[in-house]
Scaffold this active site. Structure first.
Site, PDB file in Angstrom:
ATOM      1  N   GLU A 298      31.506  66.986 106.281  1.00  0.00           N
ATOM      2  CA  GLU A 298      31.518  68.196 107.069  1.00  0.00           C
ATOM      3  C   GLU A 298      32.417  69.351 106.893  1.00  0.00           C
ATOM      4  OE1 GLU A 298      32.091  71.527 108.941  1.00  0.00           O
ATOM      5  OE2 GLU A 298      32.005  70.708 110.983  1.00  0.00           O
TER       6      GLU A 298
ATOM      7  N   CYS B  30      34.137  75.985 113.426  1.00  0.00           N
ATOM      8  CA  CYS B  30      33.546  75.824 112.166  1.00  0.00           C
ATOM      9  C   CYS B  30      32.575  76.073 111.895  1.00  0.00           C
ATOM     10  CB  CYS B  30      32.885  74.218 112.109  1.00  0.00           C
ATOM     11  SG  CYS B  30      32.318  73.603 113.007  1.00  0.00           S
TER      12      CYS B  30
END
Ligand SMILES: *[C@@H]1O[C@H](CO)[C@@H](O)[C@H](O)[C@H]1NC(C)=O
Ligand SMILES: *[C@@H]1O[C@H](CO)[C@@H](O)[C@H](O)[C@H]1NC(C)=O
Length: 629
Positions: free
Chosen positions: A335, A369
């Site tokens: 990720e 994020c």
């Protein structure tokens, strides 16, 4: 009196009037006793249930720095304009040949502690400890694992303020950012595991086919062993707890490598989990924390004992982890951040959604994020959006929730500090370039706080109109910067949204949900919220992850849990005493005749798969004939 109560009271009534009744009294006494007996069994069962399912209490000492009144020496951040050299804080007792990690509060600059970084031997030792504990843990039942999760959940809810303050102290964030980004999300993960974790991991039946109709097919999800999670600093509680919860729920041990920036809080948060394991009667060594310099990290990423790696961080480091993982063909979930767009379709009511966009951009000072990195708005609404954002952003106050504000200053703050000043010069540069390219920049620089002179603050910033060719439209900023990009038509909006190397999350806003959904389907990314921000993460039944340079693989949801397991296919006979596979004579080695064997097997293929019943019957005839010869 309803019928149930009259049924239960019946013997009491009949007992009272005893002999007047035709029925012999003895039967009613037996009836009464059996009701008490059943009640007793039910109570014992309830007690048993409670004994095995109720949360187990455990205590974790509150660390001193979580107290707003705590004091320490301030450290100067070398990246801040006002300070040119860093003060070395060396531990009183330093060991030769060892490296240290200095921990400080980025909002106040206060020194929290100095810790010995793990070396390769220590990392290998921790992996071994987890592997040993996992041998027993993998045999625990889901009921036992749920009890651990339930105990953790109770502890977290009961101690949420201390936990939030620990996260604030180490990362400089605010209590609200901690409440939403750390505690709410983690509770939602635990709730999902409690309610749906077992369903995602228990063996499941799969469909069969004509040839295998006498077989039963199953998929089993088995623990892998020890997994690793290498996580970023932006949510020290959630980023540590979330992979640990998934790993242990699926029967694995785990080694978490935290960022040097949050070693103090991560160690404490994970310490609470090991305390919980111990209180529940399990081996606390199942969960390990590692904190080291990048040069030592290969002891983890190249370890033959690590069976899966979850990496949350930068694209550059993620690529290195993926390369290291090829050494033992260790599967990896990456990720790697994003440049999440929020597409605002024509006719969207800006006043209605402005609050969501403010949170989307400024949550955790943009160090998120799935934070909104680009607001893509129709040119007709550009000015209105800019004005709305500008009006609110100007009023944002940054500071520390753990420092008393001197007389004359407001005590409420909206935003915290940045993790450090390390990226400030680069951010200022990219903003300057945008300004030179014709964008209007409001804010755009390091913020020298009036009374927190050693804190790393960045002014909440608005920049626009930005076009896709500017660096600021392409780079992940991870900062409190609202980038506004105007478009002329929806096709162009989609092109802008898809036009970066990233593809993590996105959101689409508009008055027509069907239209918004159609746009959502055309975005190159892993997750989309329609008329909302980031909520795909609050429903933990959904997989989390991205495409393109945002990485691959998913954590969260059934996909995430199963990625931590060995997916094993098992096929057995449905009626073993009645029918089992046998090789027909015509195919048995040594073959009698190649010709006959071919006639048989090609007939079988036609019988099973030919298009239409005529060729199928011809196939059946051919195979029967070949078998009879
Ligand atoms: C900032 O750090 C310097 C140097 O360590 C120290 O003298 C000063 O008191 C600190 N300021 C505040 C507000 O803590
Ligand atoms: C994303 O948008 C670009 C540009 O409009 C387009 O070429 C691409 O096909 C889109 N992606 C998807 C999955 O539709």
């Amino acid at each position: 009196m309803n019928s149930l109560t009259s049924f239960i009271l019946h013997p009491l009534i009949t007992l009272n009037i005893g002999n007047d009744d035709d029925e012999p009294a003895g039967i009613d006494v037996i009836y009464l006793l059996s009701i008490f007996f059943a009640l007793g069994i039910w109570l014992v069962f309830q007690r048993y249930q409670k004994m095995h399912n109720s949360p187990v209490p455990f205590d974790v000492a509150v660390p001193l720095p979580a107290d707003p009144a705590w004091e320490s020496v301030p450290i100067r951040d070398p990246h801040l304009e006002s300070h040119l050299e860093q003060e070395e804080i060396t531990p009183a007792l330093s060991l030769p040949g060892r490296r240290y990690i200095t921990s400080f509060d980025p909002a106040t600059g206060l020194h929290i502690g100095t810790y010995i970084a793990d070396n390769e031997d220590e990392i290998r030792g921790k992996i071994h400890m987890s592997a040993n504990a996992q041998k027993k843990w993998k045999r625990t039942t889901f009921t036992q694992r749920r009890r651990v999760v339930r105990s953790l959940m109770k502890w977290l809810v009961d101690n949420q303020e201390v936990c939030a303050r620990v996260a604030c102290r180490d990362s400089g964030k605010t209590l609200i950012d901690a409440a939403l980004g750390e505690i709410l999300t983690t509770c939602s993960k635990m709730e999902w595991l409690l309610n749906h974790g077992e369903a995602a991991l228990k063996p499941e039946r799969r469909a069969s086919n004509l040839m295998m109709s006498y077989k039963r097919s199953e998929v089993h999800y088995e623990p892998l062993g020890v997994v690793a999670a290498i996580v970023s600093w932006n949510y020290p509680l959630h980023n540590a707890w979330s992979p640990i919860l998934a790993a242990i729920f699926s029967g694995n041990g785990i080694v978490v490598k935290c960022s040097e920036s949050v070693i103090w809080s991560t160690t404490w948060f994970v310490g609470a989990m090991t305390a919980c394991l111990r209180a529940c009667g399990h081996d606390p060594e199942l969960i390990q924390v590692v904190c080291c310099y990048p040069e030592q990290a290969q002891a983890l990423t190249k370890s033959p004992l690590i069976k899966h790696i979850t990496f949350i961080g930068s694209e550059e480091v993620g690529r290195k982890v993926a390369i290291d993982a090829t050494e033992h063909l260790t599967p990896v979930t990456l990720e790697l951040g994003g440049k999440d767009p929020a597409i605002i379709l024509p006719g969207t009511d800006l006043n209605k959604w402005i609050s969501l966009w403010m949170r989307g951009v400024f949550q955790n000072m943009g160090q998120n994020c799935i934070g909104i990195e680009r607001l893509i708005v129709h040119a007709d609404q550009y000015d209105d959006l800019h004005d709305l954002l500008s009006e609110r952003t100007k009023k944002l106050r940054v500071g520390s929730v753990l420092a008393a504000s001197p007389e004359g200053y407001v005590s409420t703050i909206d935003g915290g500090a940045m993790i450090s000043g390390q990226r400030f010069r680069a951010l200022e540069r990219v903003l300057r370039d945008a300004a030179e390219g014709g964008a209007n920049v409001e804010g755009g620089a390091q913020y020298n706080h009036v009374y927190l002179e050693n804190g790393s603050f960045f002014t909440p910033t608005i920049v626009g109109p930005v076009d896709a060719s500017m660096d600021i439209a392409q780079q992940e900023l991870f900062a409190p910067i609202a980038v506004i990009m105007p478009y002329e038509n929806i096709e162009e909006a989609i092109t802008i949204a898809n036009g970066t190397r990233y593809g993590l999350g996105a959101s689409v806003f508009g008055p027509d949900q069907k239209q918004a959904l159609n746009v959502a389907k055309r975005l190159e990314c892993g997750m989309v919220s329609v008329n909302d921000f980031g909520v795909f993460y609050i429903n933990q039944d959904l997989p989390f992850g991205g495409t393109k340079s945002s990485g691959y693989g998913r954590f969260g949801g059934p996909e995430g849990l199963r990625s931590l397991t060995n997916t094993k296919a098992i096929i057995v006979d449905r009626w073993p005493s009645f029918i089992q596979t046998s090789i027909p004579k015509v195919l048995d080695y040594p073959l009698r005749s190649l010709y006959q064997s071919w006639e048989f097997s090609s007939g079988l293929v036609r019988f099973l798969y030919a298009d239409g019943w005529r060729p199928r019957i011809r196939g059946l005839v051919a195979l029967v004939q070949a078998a009879r010869k």
